[in-house]
Design a protein around this motif. Structure first.
Motif, mmCIF file in Angstrom:
data_model
loop_
_atom_site.group_PDB
_atom_site.id
_atom_site.type_symbol
_atom_site.label_atom_id
_atom_site.label_comp_id
_atom_site.label_asym_id
_atom_site.label_seq_id
_atom_site.Cartn_x
_atom_site.Cartn_y
_atom_site.Cartn_z
ATOM 1 N N ALA A 1 9.169 -6.339 4.973
ATOM 2 C CA ALA A 1 8.605 -6.536 3.763
ATOM 3 C C ALA A 1 9.911 -6.312 2.696
ATOM 4 N N ASP A 2 10.397 -7.060 2.106
ATOM 5 C CA ASP A 2 11.640 -6.599 1.263
ATOM 6 C C ASP A 2 11.334 -7.200 -0.190
ATOM 7 N N ILE A 3 10.903 -6.087 -0.990
ATOM 8 C CA ILE A 3 10.652 -6.457 -2.361
ATOM 9 C C ILE A 3 11.044 -5.240 -3.225
ATOM 10 N N SER A 4 11.274 -5.570 -4.172
ATOM 11 C CA SER A 4 12.085 -4.600 -5.172
ATOM 12 C C SER A 4 11.357 -4.470 -6.419
ATOM 13 N N ARG A 5 11.433 -3.264 -7.203
ATOM 14 C CA ARG A 5 10.684 -2.968 -8.303
ATOM 15 C C ARG A 5 11.528 -2.043 -9.004
ATOM 16 N N THR A 6 11.378 -1.817 -10.255
ATOM 17 C CA THR A 6 11.831 -0.949 -11.306
ATOM 18 C C THR A 6 10.664 -0.244 -12.126
ATOM 19 N N TRP A 7 10.571 1.149 -12.131
ATOM 20 C CA TRP A 7 9.577 1.793 -12.716
ATOM 21 C C TRP A 7 10.191 2.636 -13.766
ATOM 22 N N LEU A 8 9.466 2.817 -14.723
ATOM 23 C CA LEU A 8 9.866 4.030 -15.888
ATOM 24 C C LEU A 8 9.143 5.365 -15.443
ATOM 25 N N CYS A 9 9.867 6.413 -15.549
ATOM 26 C CA CYS A 9 9.108 7.697 -15.028
ATOM 27 C C CYS A 9 8.721 8.236 -16.153
ATOM 28 N N GLY A 10 7.653 8.862 -16.071
ATOM 29 C CA GLY A 10 6.910 9.708 -17.258
ATOM 30 C C GLY A 10 6.009 8.886 -17.717
ATOM 31 N N ASP A 11 5.465 9.490 -18.886
ATOM 32 C CA ASP A 11 4.291 9.009 -19.759
ATOM 33 C C ASP A 11 4.648 8.400 -20.992
ATOM 34 N N GLY A 12 6.182 8.102 -21.350
ATOM 35 C CA GLY A 12 6.648 7.915 -22.632
ATOM 36 C C GLY A 12 6.817 6.336 -22.461
ATOM 37 N N ARG A 13 7.365 5.890 -23.593
ATOM 38 C CA ARG A 13 7.809 4.454 -23.754
ATOM 39 C C ARG A 13 8.961 4.206 -23.485
ATOM 40 N N PRO A 14 9.372 2.961 -23.058
ATOM 41 C CA PRO A 14 10.608 2.590 -22.661
ATOM 42 C C PRO A 14 11.528 2.338 -23.834
ATOM 43 N N SER A 15 12.820 2.263 -23.572
ATOM 44 C CA SER A 15 13.752 2.084 -24.867
ATOM 45 C C SER A 15 13.817 0.280 -24.959
ATOM 46 N N ALA B 1 0.749 -1.241 0.033
ATOM 47 C CA ALA B 1 0.072 0.021 0.113
ATOM 48 C C ALA B 1 0.873 1.237 0.136
ATOM 49 N N SER B 2 1.995 1.429 0.609
ATOM 50 C CA SER B 2 2.802 2.376 0.854
ATOM 51 C C SER B 2 3.591 2.290 -0.557
ATOM 52 N N VAL B 3 3.927 1.402 -1.262
ATOM 53 C CA VAL B 3 4.628 1.268 -2.728
ATOM 54 C C VAL B 3 3.828 1.866 -3.626
ATOM 55 N N ALA B 4 2.278 1.819 -3.320
ATOM 56 C CA ALA B 4 1.382 2.366 -4.527
ATOM 57 C C ALA B 4 1.453 3.608 -4.350
ATOM 58 N N GLU B 5 1.173 4.368 -3.037
ATOM 59 C CA GLU B 5 1.524 5.815 -2.715
ATOM 60 C C GLU B 5 2.689 6.299 -3.511
ATOM 61 N N MET B 6 3.703 5.617 -3.410
ATOM 62 C CA MET B 6 5.216 6.080 -3.946
ATOM 63 C C MET B 6 5.032 6.005 -5.371
ATOM 64 N N GLU B 7 4.502 5.107 -6.038
ATOM 65 C CA GLU B 7 4.189 5.237 -7.299
ATOM 66 C C GLU B 7 3.141 6.244 -8.074
#
Length: 443
Positions: free
Chosen positions: A304-318, A227-233
Protein backbone atom coordinates in the motif's frame (compact mmCIF):
# COMPACT_ATOMS: atom_id res chain seq x y z
CA UNK A 1 1.41 -34.60 -14.99
CA UNK A 2 2.68 -37.58 -13.00
CA UNK A 3 6.00 -36.68 -11.45
CA UNK A 4 7.84 -38.50 -8.67
CA UNK A 5 9.27 -35.74 -6.51
CA UNK A 6 11.32 -38.13 -4.38
CA UNK A 7 11.42 -38.83 -0.66
CA UNK A 8 12.71 -35.49 0.65
CA UNK A 9 9.39 -33.81 1.23
CA UNK A 10 6.85 -35.28 3.63
CA UNK A 11 3.73 -33.23 4.29
CA UNK A 12 2.58 -33.03 7.89
CA UNK A 13 -0.54 -31.09 6.92
CA UNK A 14 -3.19 -32.65 4.73
CA UNK A 15 -4.33 -29.89 2.32
CA UNK A 16 -7.69 -31.69 1.91
CA UNK A 17 -8.40 -31.70 5.64
CA UNK A 18 -11.68 -29.98 6.45
CA UNK A 19 -11.46 -27.43 9.22
CA UNK A 20 -12.76 -24.04 10.19
CA UNK A 21 -11.54 -21.37 7.80
CA UNK A 22 -11.13 -17.62 7.79
CA UNK A 23 -12.83 -15.38 5.21
CA UNK A 24 -9.83 -15.79 2.88
CA UNK A 25 -10.11 -19.58 2.90
CA UNK A 26 -7.08 -20.18 5.12
CA UNK A 27 -7.34 -22.35 8.25
CA UNK A 28 -8.75 -20.69 11.34
CA UNK A 29 -6.11 -22.30 13.55
CA UNK A 30 -4.60 -20.34 16.39
CA UNK A 31 -1.36 -22.31 16.16
CA UNK A 32 -0.95 -22.34 12.40
CA UNK A 33 2.43 -21.75 10.78
CA UNK A 34 1.02 -19.56 8.02
CA UNK A 35 1.18 -15.81 8.55
CA UNK A 36 -1.77 -13.62 7.63
CA UNK A 37 -4.25 -10.93 8.68
CA UNK A 38 -5.35 -10.56 12.28
CA UNK A 39 -8.90 -10.56 13.61
CA UNK A 40 -8.71 -6.76 13.76
CA UNK A 41 -8.02 -6.59 10.03
CA UNK A 42 -10.90 -8.91 9.15
CA UNK A 43 -13.25 -6.87 11.36
CA UNK A 44 -12.24 -3.61 9.69
CA UNK A 45 -12.53 -5.08 6.22
CA UNK A 46 -16.01 -6.40 6.96
CA UNK A 47 -17.04 -2.95 8.22
CA UNK A 48 -15.84 -1.45 4.93
CA UNK A 49 -17.62 -4.10 2.84
CA UNK A 50 -14.38 -5.53 1.48
CA UNK A 51 -14.06 -9.08 0.18
CA UNK A 52 -10.87 -10.85 1.23
CA UNK A 53 -9.07 -12.80 -1.48
CA UNK A 54 -9.57 -16.52 -2.05
CA UNK A 55 -6.00 -17.46 -1.24
CA UNK A 56 -6.05 -20.85 -2.97
CA UNK A 57 -7.18 -19.25 -6.24
CA UNK A 58 -4.80 -16.31 -5.83
CA UNK A 59 -1.82 -18.64 -5.46
CA UNK A 60 -2.80 -20.76 -8.45
CA UNK A 61 -3.29 -17.67 -10.62
CA UNK A 62 0.13 -16.25 -9.81
CA UNK A 63 1.98 -19.49 -10.49
CA UNK A 64 0.02 -19.80 -13.72
CA UNK A 65 1.13 -16.31 -14.76
CA UNK A 66 4.76 -17.32 -14.24
CA UNK A 67 4.36 -20.44 -16.35
CA UNK A 68 2.64 -18.50 -19.13
CA UNK A 69 5.70 -16.26 -19.38
CA UNK A 70 8.06 -19.24 -19.35
CA UNK A 71 6.14 -20.97 -22.13
CA UNK A 72 6.04 -17.80 -24.24
CA UNK A 73 9.85 -17.58 -24.11
CA UNK A 74 10.57 -21.32 -24.47
CA UNK A 75 12.42 -21.52 -21.16
CA UNK A 76 12.85 -24.85 -19.39
CA UNK A 77 12.33 -23.26 -16.02
CA UNK A 78 12.86 -20.37 -13.68
CA UNK A 79 15.26 -20.05 -10.77
CA UNK A 80 14.33 -17.41 -8.20
CA UNK A 81 16.37 -15.82 -5.41
CA UNK A 82 14.49 -12.52 -4.96
CA UNK A 83 12.19 -13.11 -1.95
CA UNK A 84 9.38 -11.09 -3.55
CA UNK A 85 9.46 -13.25 -6.66
CA UNK A 86 9.51 -16.39 -4.53
CA UNK A 87 6.54 -15.01 -2.58
CA UNK A 88 4.67 -14.24 -5.80
CA UNK A 89 5.21 -17.69 -7.28
CA UNK A 90 4.70 -19.80 -4.15
CA UNK A 91 3.36 -17.52 -1.39
CA UNK A 92 6.16 -18.77 0.86
CA UNK A 93 7.62 -16.26 3.27
CA UNK A 94 10.68 -16.56 5.47
CA UNK A 95 12.66 -13.67 6.96
CA UNK A 96 11.81 -11.52 3.94
CA UNK A 97 14.05 -8.57 4.78
CA UNK A 98 17.04 -10.69 5.80
CA UNK A 99 16.96 -12.76 2.63
CA UNK A 100 16.93 -9.65 0.45
CA UNK A 101 20.64 -9.30 1.25
CA UNK A 102 21.48 -12.91 2.10
CA UNK A 103 20.67 -15.32 -0.73
CA UNK A 104 19.62 -18.10 1.66
CA UNK A 105 16.48 -19.19 -0.21
CA UNK A 106 15.79 -20.15 -3.81
CA UNK A 107 12.99 -21.67 -5.83
CA UNK A 108 13.11 -23.73 -9.03
CA UNK A 109 9.96 -23.77 -11.17
CA UNK A 110 9.96 -26.19 -14.06
CA UNK A 111 7.90 -24.96 -16.98
CA UNK A 112 6.43 -28.45 -17.21
CA UNK A 113 7.22 -30.05 -13.88
CA UNK A 114 7.55 -29.44 -10.16
CA UNK A 115 7.99 -26.40 -7.99
CA UNK A 116 10.94 -27.03 -5.69
CA UNK A 117 11.70 -24.65 -2.85
CA UNK A 118 15.24 -24.51 -1.45
CA UNK A 119 14.78 -23.09 2.02
CA UNK A 120 16.95 -21.96 4.89
CA UNK A 121 18.28 -24.37 7.51
CA UNK A 122 15.50 -26.39 9.21
CA UNK A 123 12.70 -24.31 7.69
CA UNK A 124 10.86 -27.01 5.70
CA UNK A 125 7.84 -26.69 7.98
CA UNK A 126 7.15 -23.10 6.91
CA UNK A 127 5.76 -24.16 3.52
CA UNK A 128 4.00 -27.40 4.31
CA UNK A 129 0.59 -25.72 4.06
CA UNK A 130 1.15 -24.73 0.42
CA UNK A 131 0.01 -27.41 -2.06
CA UNK A 132 1.68 -25.70 -5.04
CA UNK A 133 5.12 -26.33 -3.51
CA UNK A 134 5.87 -29.89 -4.57
CA UNK A 135 9.08 -30.36 -2.62
CA UNK A 136 11.18 -28.52 -0.07
CA UNK A 137 14.93 -29.06 0.04
CA UNK A 138 17.68 -27.51 2.16
CA UNK A 139 19.44 -24.77 0.23
CA UNK A 140 23.16 -24.91 -0.52
CA UNK A 141 24.04 -21.26 0.10
CA UNK A 142 27.08 -19.79 -1.61
CA UNK A 143 26.98 -16.11 -0.66
CA UNK A 144 30.16 -15.04 1.05
CA UNK A 145 28.89 -14.64 4.60
CA UNK A 146 27.96 -18.33 4.69
CA UNK A 147 30.47 -19.79 2.23
CA UNK A 148 33.57 -17.54 2.46
CA UNK A 149 36.43 -19.11 0.47
CA UNK A 150 34.19 -22.09 -0.37
CA UNK A 151 31.80 -19.90 -2.42
CA UNK A 152 32.86 -21.35 -5.78
CA UNK A 153 32.70 -24.93 -4.48
CA UNK A 154 29.24 -24.53 -2.97
CA UNK A 155 27.94 -22.62 -5.99
CA UNK A 156 29.06 -25.56 -8.10
CA UNK A 157 27.20 -27.96 -5.82
CA UNK A 158 24.01 -25.93 -6.05
CA UNK A 159 24.31 -25.49 -9.82
CA UNK A 160 24.75 -29.26 -10.23
CA UNK A 161 21.49 -29.79 -8.34
CA UNK A 162 19.66 -27.41 -10.65
CA UNK A 163 21.34 -29.00 -13.66
CA UNK A 164 19.96 -32.37 -12.57
CA UNK A 165 16.45 -30.90 -12.35
CA UNK A 166 16.79 -29.37 -15.80
CA UNK A 167 17.85 -32.69 -17.26
CA UNK A 168 14.95 -34.42 -15.56
CA UNK A 169 12.21 -31.93 -16.40
CA UNK A 170 13.50 -29.75 -19.25
CA UNK A 171 13.16 -32.17 -22.15
CA UNK A 172 16.62 -31.22 -23.41
CA UNK A 173 15.95 -27.47 -23.10
CA UNK A 174 18.93 -25.79 -21.38
CA UNK A 175 17.41 -22.28 -21.26
CA UNK A 176 17.00 -21.29 -17.59
CA UNK A 177 15.59 -17.93 -16.50
CA UNK A 178 17.19 -16.54 -13.33
CA UNK A 179 16.13 -13.38 -11.53
CA UNK A 180 19.20 -12.61 -9.38
CA UNK A 181 22.42 -14.60 -9.07
CA UNK A 182 25.68 -14.01 -7.22
CA UNK A 183 28.84 -14.10 -9.33
CA UNK A 184 30.04 -17.56 -8.18
CA UNK A 185 26.66 -18.91 -9.27
CA UNK A 186 26.90 -17.32 -12.70
CA UNK A 187 30.27 -18.93 -13.26
CA UNK A 188 29.08 -22.32 -12.00
CA UNK A 189 26.09 -22.37 -14.35
CA UNK A 190 28.25 -21.26 -17.25
CA UNK A 191 30.61 -24.17 -16.63
CA UNK A 192 27.68 -26.56 -16.94
CA UNK A 193 26.57 -25.09 -20.26
CA UNK A 194 23.27 -23.80 -18.94
CA UNK A 195 21.96 -20.85 -20.95
CA UNK A 196 21.03 -18.19 -18.36
CA UNK A 197 18.16 -15.89 -19.38
CA UNK A 198 16.53 -12.81 -17.85
CA UNK A 199 14.23 -14.02 -15.10
CA UNK A 200 13.34 -10.49 -14.00
CA UNK A 201 11.60 -10.01 -17.34
CA UNK A 202 9.57 -13.14 -16.65
CA UNK A 203 8.53 -12.14 -13.16
CA UNK A 204 7.90 -8.44 -13.80
CA UNK A 205 5.63 -9.11 -16.78
CA UNK A 206 3.85 -11.87 -14.85
CA UNK A 207 3.28 -9.65 -11.83
CA UNK A 208 2.06 -6.66 -13.86
CA UNK A 209 -1.52 -7.92 -14.38
CA UNK A 210 -3.69 -8.74 -11.38
CA UNK A 211 -6.84 -10.82 -11.28
CA UNK A 212 -9.80 -10.13 -9.00
CA UNK A 213 -8.28 -12.00 -6.07
CA UNK A 214 -5.03 -10.05 -6.26
CA UNK A 215 -6.98 -6.81 -6.42
CA UNK A 216 -9.02 -7.88 -3.40
CA UNK A 217 -5.81 -8.61 -1.50
CA UNK A 218 -4.52 -5.17 -2.46
CA UNK A 219 -7.78 -3.49 -1.38
CA UNK A 220 -7.42 -5.19 1.99
CA UNK A 221 -3.78 -4.12 2.33
CA UNK A 222 -4.70 -0.54 1.46
CA UNK A 223 -7.53 -0.58 4.00
CA UNK A 224 -5.11 -1.78 6.67
CA UNK A 225 -2.69 0.93 5.64
CA UNK A 226 -5.32 3.66 5.75
CA UNK A 227 -6.47 2.54 9.20
CA UNK A 228 -2.84 2.73 10.32
CA UNK A 229 -2.39 6.16 8.73
CA UNK A 230 -5.50 7.37 10.57
CA UNK A 231 -3.89 6.37 13.88
CA UNK A 232 -0.74 8.19 12.86
CA UNK A 233 -2.71 11.35 12.04
CA UNK A 234 -4.44 11.16 15.43
CA UNK A 235 -1.05 10.93 17.12
CA UNK A 236 0.51 13.89 15.28
CA UNK A 237 1.19 16.82 17.59
CA UNK A 238 3.85 19.51 18.00
CA UNK A 239 6.74 18.37 20.16
CA UNK A 240 6.87 14.73 19.04
CA UNK A 241 9.72 13.47 16.91
CA UNK A 242 9.44 12.24 13.35
CA UNK A 243 10.57 8.81 14.58
CA UNK A 244 7.77 8.75 17.17
CA UNK A 245 5.21 9.44 14.46
CA UNK A 246 6.61 6.87 12.03
CA UNK A 247 6.61 4.22 14.76
CA UNK A 248 2.80 4.51 14.97
CA UNK A 249 2.41 3.53 11.31
CA UNK A 250 4.70 0.53 11.68
CA UNK A 251 3.02 -0.68 14.87
CA UNK A 252 -0.51 -0.34 13.48
CA UNK A 253 0.46 -2.17 10.29
CA UNK A 254 1.82 -5.08 12.32
CA UNK A 255 -1.33 -5.14 14.49
CA UNK A 256 -3.36 -5.87 11.36
CA UNK A 257 -1.09 -8.61 10.05
CA UNK A 258 1.01 -6.35 7.84
CA UNK A 259 4.62 -7.27 7.33
CA UNK A 260 7.13 -4.45 6.95
CA UNK A 261 7.77 -0.97 5.55
CA UNK A 262 10.23 -0.55 2.71
CA UNK A 263 11.50 2.93 3.57
CA UNK A 264 11.41 5.57 6.33
CA UNK A 265 10.12 8.40 4.16
CA UNK A 266 8.61 10.81 6.65
CA UNK A 267 9.93 14.34 7.04
CA UNK A 268 8.77 17.57 8.64
CA UNK A 269 9.28 21.30 8.18
CA UNK A 270 12.47 22.15 6.25
CA UNK A 271 13.32 18.44 5.94
CA UNK A 272 10.44 18.09 3.46
CA UNK A 273 12.59 19.96 0.91
CA UNK A 274 14.28 18.32 -0.88
CA UNK A 275 12.40 15.04 -0.70
CA UNK A 276 13.77 11.59 0.23
CA UNK A 277 14.94 12.58 3.69
CA UNK A 278 14.00 9.71 5.99
CA UNK A 279 12.51 10.18 9.43
CA UNK A 280 14.83 10.95 12.28
CA UNK A 281 15.00 12.64 15.68
CA UNK A 282 13.78 16.06 14.54
CA UNK A 283 11.09 17.50 16.83
CA UNK A 284 8.04 18.48 14.79
CA UNK A 285 7.05 22.11 15.25
CA UNK A 286 3.64 23.78 15.31
CA UNK A 287 2.83 24.89 11.76
CA UNK A 288 5.22 22.44 10.07
CA UNK A 289 4.27 20.46 7.03
CA UNK A 290 4.69 16.73 7.63
CA UNK A 291 4.96 14.59 4.51
CA UNK A 292 5.26 10.82 4.25
CA UNK A 293 5.24 7.95 1.78
CA UNK A 294 3.92 4.72 3.33
CA UNK A 295 5.79 2.16 1.15
CA UNK A 296 3.98 -0.26 3.42
CA UNK A 297 3.88 -4.01 2.85
CA UNK A 298 0.60 -5.01 4.40
CA UNK A 299 -1.41 -8.20 4.85
CA UNK A 300 -0.81 -10.91 2.23
CA UNK A 301 2.47 -9.19 1.34
CA UNK A 302 0.75 -6.58 -0.87
CA UNK A 303 2.05 -3.04 -0.91
CA UNK A 304 0.00 0.00 0.00
CA UNK A 305 1.97 2.94 -1.33
CA UNK A 306 0.25 6.25 -0.65
CA UNK A 307 1.57 9.68 0.32
CA UNK A 308 0.00 12.52 2.21
CA UNK A 309 1.22 15.84 3.59
CA UNK A 310 -0.35 17.27 6.74
CA UNK A 311 -0.17 20.54 8.63
CA UNK A 312 0.92 20.01 12.24
CA UNK A 313 -0.99 21.83 14.96
CA UNK A 314 -4.28 23.69 15.07
CA UNK A 315 -3.27 26.76 13.10
CA UNK A 316 -3.87 27.87 9.55
CA UNK A 317 -1.50 27.08 6.69
CA UNK A 318 0.53 29.76 4.99
CA UNK A 319 -0.27 30.74 1.44
CA UNK A 320 2.93 29.04 0.28
CA UNK A 321 1.95 25.78 1.98
CA UNK A 322 -1.48 25.89 0.37
CA UNK A 323 0.01 26.59 -3.05
CA UNK A 324 2.42 23.66 -2.85
CA UNK A 325 -0.42 21.36 -1.83
CA UNK A 326 -2.75 22.70 -4.53
CA UNK A 327 -0.22 22.08 -7.29
CA UNK A 328 0.50 18.57 -6.03
CA UNK A 329 -3.23 17.75 -5.95
CA UNK A 330 -3.71 19.16 -9.44
CA UNK A 331 -0.88 16.95 -10.65
CA UNK A 332 -2.23 13.75 -9.09
CA UNK A 333 -5.74 14.48 -10.34
CA UNK A 334 -4.64 15.32 -13.89
CA UNK A 335 -2.28 12.38 -14.22
CA UNK A 336 -4.93 10.01 -12.90
CA UNK A 337 -7.61 11.22 -15.28
CA UNK A 338 -5.57 10.39 -18.40
CA UNK A 339 -5.24 6.73 -17.39
CA UNK A 340 -7.07 4.10 -19.42
CA UNK A 341 -6.24 0.79 -21.11
CA UNK A 342 -4.44 1.05 -24.43
CA UNK A 343 -2.62 4.28 -23.57
CA UNK A 344 1.13 4.04 -24.11
CA UNK A 345 3.71 5.03 -21.53
CA UNK A 346 5.10 7.61 -23.96
CA UNK A 347 1.67 9.15 -24.36
CA UNK A 348 1.34 9.45 -20.59
CA UNK A 349 4.72 11.19 -20.46
CA UNK A 350 3.64 13.63 -23.16
CA UNK A 351 0.18 14.34 -21.76
CA UNK A 352 1.15 14.38 -18.08
CA UNK A 353 0.91 17.41 -15.84
CA UNK A 354 3.67 19.93 -16.45
CA UNK A 355 5.04 21.29 -13.21
CA UNK A 356 5.69 25.01 -13.09
CA UNK A 357 9.31 25.68 -14.00
CA UNK A 358 10.40 26.50 -10.45
CA UNK A 359 9.50 22.99 -9.26
CA UNK A 360 10.83 20.86 -12.13
CA UNK A 361 14.40 20.51 -10.93
CA UNK A 362 13.20 18.64 -7.84
CA UNK A 363 10.54 16.58 -9.61
CA UNK A 364 9.91 13.08 -8.33
CA UNK A 365 11.80 10.17 -9.91
CA UNK A 366 8.71 8.85 -11.76
CA UNK A 367 5.28 10.03 -12.78
CA UNK A 368 3.81 6.56 -12.23
CA UNK A 369 5.07 3.18 -11.16
CA UNK A 370 3.57 -0.28 -10.97
CA UNK A 371 2.66 -1.73 -7.60
CA UNK A 372 1.97 -5.21 -6.27
CA UNK A 373 4.26 -7.01 -3.85
CA UNK A 374 6.17 -3.69 -3.59
CA UNK A 375 7.12 -1.41 -6.49
CA UNK A 376 7.25 -3.19 -9.85
CA UNK A 377 7.04 -2.71 -13.61
CA UNK A 378 6.39 -0.24 -15.16
CA UNK A 379 8.32 2.90 -14.23
CA UNK A 380 6.92 5.79 -16.27
CA UNK A 381 9.26 8.77 -16.26
CA UNK A 382 9.03 12.47 -16.84
CA UNK A 383 9.74 13.66 -20.40
CA UNK A 384 13.00 15.21 -19.17
CA UNK A 385 14.22 11.77 -18.08
CA UNK A 386 12.86 9.63 -20.88
CA UNK A 387 15.95 9.56 -23.09
CA UNK A 388 18.17 8.55 -20.20
CA UNK A 389 16.05 5.87 -18.49
CA UNK A 390 12.58 5.76 -20.09
CA UNK A 391 10.89 3.00 -22.08
CA UNK A 392 7.56 2.45 -23.76
CA UNK A 393 4.72 0.04 -23.13
CA UNK A 394 0.94 -0.04 -22.97
CA UNK A 395 -1.49 0.06 -20.06
CA UNK A 396 -3.70 -3.01 -19.75
CA UNK A 397 -6.69 -3.83 -17.55
CA UNK A 398 -5.52 -5.40 -14.31
CA UNK A 399 -2.45 -3.22 -13.95
CA UNK A 400 -2.13 -1.33 -10.67
CA UNK A 401 -0.18 1.92 -10.56
CA UNK A 402 0.81 4.64 -8.15
CA UNK A 403 0.37 8.24 -9.29
CA UNK A 404 3.14 10.38 -7.82
CA UNK A 405 3.67 14.07 -7.12
CA UNK A 406 6.32 16.00 -5.25
CA UNK A 407 6.29 19.80 -5.33
CA UNK A 408 9.12 21.79 -3.82
CA UNK A 409 11.30 24.56 -5.23
CA UNK A 410 15.09 24.45 -5.08
CA UNK A 411 15.98 26.38 -1.94
CA UNK A 412 12.35 26.46 -0.82
CA UNK A 413 11.45 26.07 2.84
CA UNK A 414 9.09 23.09 2.48
CA UNK A 415 7.66 20.64 -0.05
CA UNK A 416 4.55 18.53 -0.52
CA UNK A 417 4.40 14.81 -1.35
CA UNK A 418 1.13 13.19 -2.53
CA UNK A 419 0.44 9.77 -4.07
CA UNK A 420 -2.60 7.59 -4.82
CA UNK A 421 -2.84 3.95 -5.86
CA UNK A 422 -5.09 3.03 -8.79
CA UNK A 423 -6.38 0.06 -10.79
CA UNK A 424 -6.58 0.12 -14.58
CA UNK A 425 -10.05 -1.15 -15.52
CA UNK A 426 -11.62 -2.17 -18.82
CA UNK A 427 -12.82 1.40 -19.39
CA UNK A 428 -10.51 3.63 -17.41
CA UNK A 429 -9.25 3.56 -13.86
CA UNK A 430 -10.42 3.14 -10.28
CA UNK A 431 -8.77 5.02 -7.44
CA UNK A 432 -8.13 2.41 -4.74
CA UNK A 433 -7.07 5.09 -2.26
CA UNK A 434 -9.74 6.71 -0.11
CA UNK A 435 -7.71 8.47 2.58
CA UNK A 436 -8.58 12.20 2.53
CA UNK A 437 -6.15 15.03 1.95
CA UNK A 438 -5.57 17.55 4.71
CA UNK A 439 -8.66 19.76 4.52
CA UNK A 440 -6.85 22.88 5.70
CA UNK A 441 -4.23 22.59 2.97
CA UNK A 442 -6.96 21.88 0.38
CA UNK A 443 -9.05 24.99 1.05
Amino acid sequence: MNVDFGPRHRRKIDPTRRAATRPDGTPDDNDRVEIGPTALAFQEWAARGLTPPDMAKLRAYRLGRIREQLCARDYAGLLLFDPLNIRYATDTSNMQIWVTHNAARACFIATDGPVILFDFHNCNHLSEHLPLVDEVRPVTSFFFFEAAERSDELAGRFAAEIDSLLRQHGGGNRRLAVDKLELPGVRAFDRLGIDLCNGQEVTEYARANKDANEVNAMRCAIAACEASVAEMEKALRPGMTEADLWAVLHAENIRRGGEWIETRLLASGPRTNPWFQECGPRVIQDGDLVGFDTDLVGPYGYCADISRTWLCGDGRPSEEQRQLHRIAREMVTHDMEILKPGVSFMELMERGYRLPEEYRAQRYSVMYHGIGLCDEYPAIRYPEDCEHVGYDGVLMPGMTLCVEAYVGAVGGHEGVKLEDQVLITETGYENLTSYPFDARLSE
